[in-house]
Design a protein around this motif. Sequence first.
Motif, short mmCIF file in Angstrom:
data_model
loop_
_atom_site.label_atom_id
_atom_site.label_comp_id
_atom_site.label_asym_id
_atom_site.label_seq_id
_atom_site.Cartn_x
_atom_site.Cartn_y
_atom_site.Cartn_z
N HIS A 1 35.69 -29.79 19.22
CA HIS A 1 34.66 -30.60 19.78
C HIS A 1 33.73 -30.70 18.50
CE1 HIS A 1 36.02 -31.90 23.38
NE2 HIS A 1 36.07 -30.69 23.90
N ALA A 2 33.26 -29.52 18.18
CA ALA A 2 32.20 -29.27 16.94
C ALA A 2 32.70 -30.15 15.85
CB ALA A 2 31.90 -27.98 16.75
N LYS A 3 34.07 -29.81 15.28
CA LYS A 3 34.36 -30.69 14.44
C LYS A 3 34.17 -32.19 14.46
CE LYS A 3 37.86 -28.76 11.23
NZ LYS A 3 39.06 -28.20 10.99
N ALA A 4 34.59 -32.89 15.67
CA ALA A 4 34.72 -34.26 15.97
C ALA A 4 33.18 -34.48 15.85
CB ALA A 4 35.31 -34.49 17.18
N GLY A 5 32.36 -33.65 16.41
CA GLY A 5 30.81 -34.30 16.36
C GLY A 5 30.39 -34.18 14.84
N GLY A 6 30.86 -33.11 14.07
CA GLY A 6 30.41 -33.31 12.80
C GLY A 6 30.78 -34.53 11.92
N ARG A 7 32.27 -34.87 12.23
CA ARG A 7 32.65 -36.06 11.63
C ARG A 7 31.96 -37.29 12.01
NH1 ARG A 7 37.84 -34.03 11.46
NH2 ARG A 7 38.33 -34.87 13.62
N ASN A 8 31.60 -37.25 13.23
CA ASN A 8 31.03 -38.36 13.78
C ASN A 8 29.50 -38.55 13.06
OD1 ASN A 8 32.86 -39.48 15.35
ND2 ASN A 8 32.31 -38.41 17.15
N ARG A 9 28.98 -37.37 13.03
CA ARG A 9 27.60 -37.53 12.52
C ARG A 9 27.78 -37.84 11.15
NH1 ARG A 9 26.02 -32.70 15.02
NH2 ARG A 9 26.59 -31.32 13.31
N LEU A 10 28.59 -37.49 10.16
CA LEU A 10 28.88 -37.82 9.01
C LEU A 10 29.06 -39.20 8.71
CD1 LEU A 10 30.94 -35.14 6.99
CD2 LEU A 10 28.54 -35.97 6.47
N PHE A 12 28.14 -41.26 11.06
CA PHE A 12 26.86 -42.06 11.12
C PHE A 12 25.90 -42.09 9.93
CE2 PHE A 12 22.47 -41.52 12.80
CZ PHE A 12 22.27 -42.75 13.60
N TYR A 13 25.84 -40.68 9.41
CA TYR A 13 24.90 -40.95 8.27
C TYR A 13 25.18 -41.81 7.24
CZ TYR A 13 22.36 -36.74 10.07
OH TYR A 13 21.68 -35.88 10.76
N SER A 14 26.57 -41.90 7.01
CA SER A 14 27.03 -42.73 5.76
C SER A 14 26.92 -44.26 6.18
CB SER A 14 28.56 -42.36 5.51
OG SER A 14 29.33 -43.12 5.92
N ALA A 15 26.83 -44.55 7.50
CA ALA A 15 26.78 -45.84 8.00
C ALA A 15 25.08 -46.26 7.69
CB ALA A 15 27.13 -46.12 9.50
N GLU A 16 24.41 -45.05 8.03
CA GLU A 16 23.06 -45.24 7.74
C GLU A 16 22.80 -45.61 6.51
OE1 GLU A 16 19.24 -43.51 10.23
OE2 GLU A 16 20.44 -42.38 9.03
N LEU A 17 23.22 -44.74 5.61
CA LEU A 17 22.89 -44.99 4.11
C LEU A 17 23.50 -46.13 3.50
CD1 LEU A 17 23.92 -41.39 2.85
CD2 LEU A 17 21.46 -42.37 3.09
N ASP A 18 24.57 -46.86 4.05
CA ASP A 18 25.29 -48.03 3.64
C ASP A 18 23.92 -48.93 3.83
OD1 ASP A 18 27.44 -47.29 2.56
OD2 ASP A 18 28.63 -47.92 4.39
#
Length: 295
Positions: A1-10, A12-18
Amino acid sequence: HAKAGGRNRLAFYSAELDEQAQQRRTLEHALRGAVERREFVLHYQPAVELRSGRVTGFEALVRWNRPGHGLVAPNEFIDVLEDTGLIRDVGDWVIGEVVRQLAAWEHAGHEHLRAAVNVSAAQLRPSAVNPDLHAEPVYSLLEKVQACLARHPLRTAQLEIELTESALMTDAAFACETLERLRAVVGRVHVDDFGTGYSSLAYLKRLPIDSLKIDRVFVQDLPDDAEDASIVRAVIGLAHSLGLDVIAEGIETEAQRQFLLAAGCDHGQGYLFSRPVPADEVPALLQGSRGPPGA
Ligand code: C2E
Ligand code: MG
Ligand code: MG
Ligand code: MG
């Protein structure tokens, strides 16, 4: 779960940076158009002599009259202009417009008004040498100023410049040399936002400057903040002992004005006296000012 959450966060961040990068490109594109269409206007904020309250000069502050957005403040776009080199085009326009305006005021009977323009570090340097573009003309602020003054000869050193402490200190030796030459054609040179950069006192002594403008962050909590009070007193003492004039920025209250006056500050700017106003409101400000402008 933690891993999936981390991936989602990443993700999310990269979408925000884009999205940020995309917004930046859109803004850059809009600004290129704005430069071509000359969508900029200048507002003027008076500086007053604290002792008498009379207006001694103005500062020209650029705004972008962006269609569909109204007047956009410089903090929203100056850094993009600086990063893209467009600041030279806009800066040239600002200088030309201020010189034209000073001549128009002169013609209308407001003699010897002074106006300061803000100059970015990128305007001080000649354009970067690009080996692929040998024909690229070398940008020179000095030549630009000289050309504007040749078109509208002003009677006194009415055009002034403001450079931030950080712009001056990035390459102080270079700034010193450039300023020496500029100083022959402009009036006073002010160091803007003083106290927010890292000044070398050795360079400060050598720079051909006339005044220090104490940044608003040191003024806003006066007179209660004891540290700011000490800093302001120290800057005033330093400036005066170097033979420089002091202008306090961002004076909003009578208590701030009184503190600064008692501390020996020479001039002030801020909403207490006036917000920056369009050029056509400047004559009314002069009328309201106690005593004649100039000095
Ligand atoms: P600055 O040169 O330090 O100008 C002072 C800023 O403080 C102006 O913001 C002014 O409107 C604002 N101000 C004046 N009195 C008060 C006050 O009592 N309270 C508060 N809260 N603010 C006050 P503005 O016009 O938004 O300009 C922001 C900055 O943008 C300027 O800071 C300057 O660094 C830059 N800038 C403006 N015009 C130009 C320009 O033509 N060329 C360049 N390179 N930079 C410019
Ligand atoms: Mg300024
Ligand atoms: Mg400032
Ligand atoms: Mg500033």
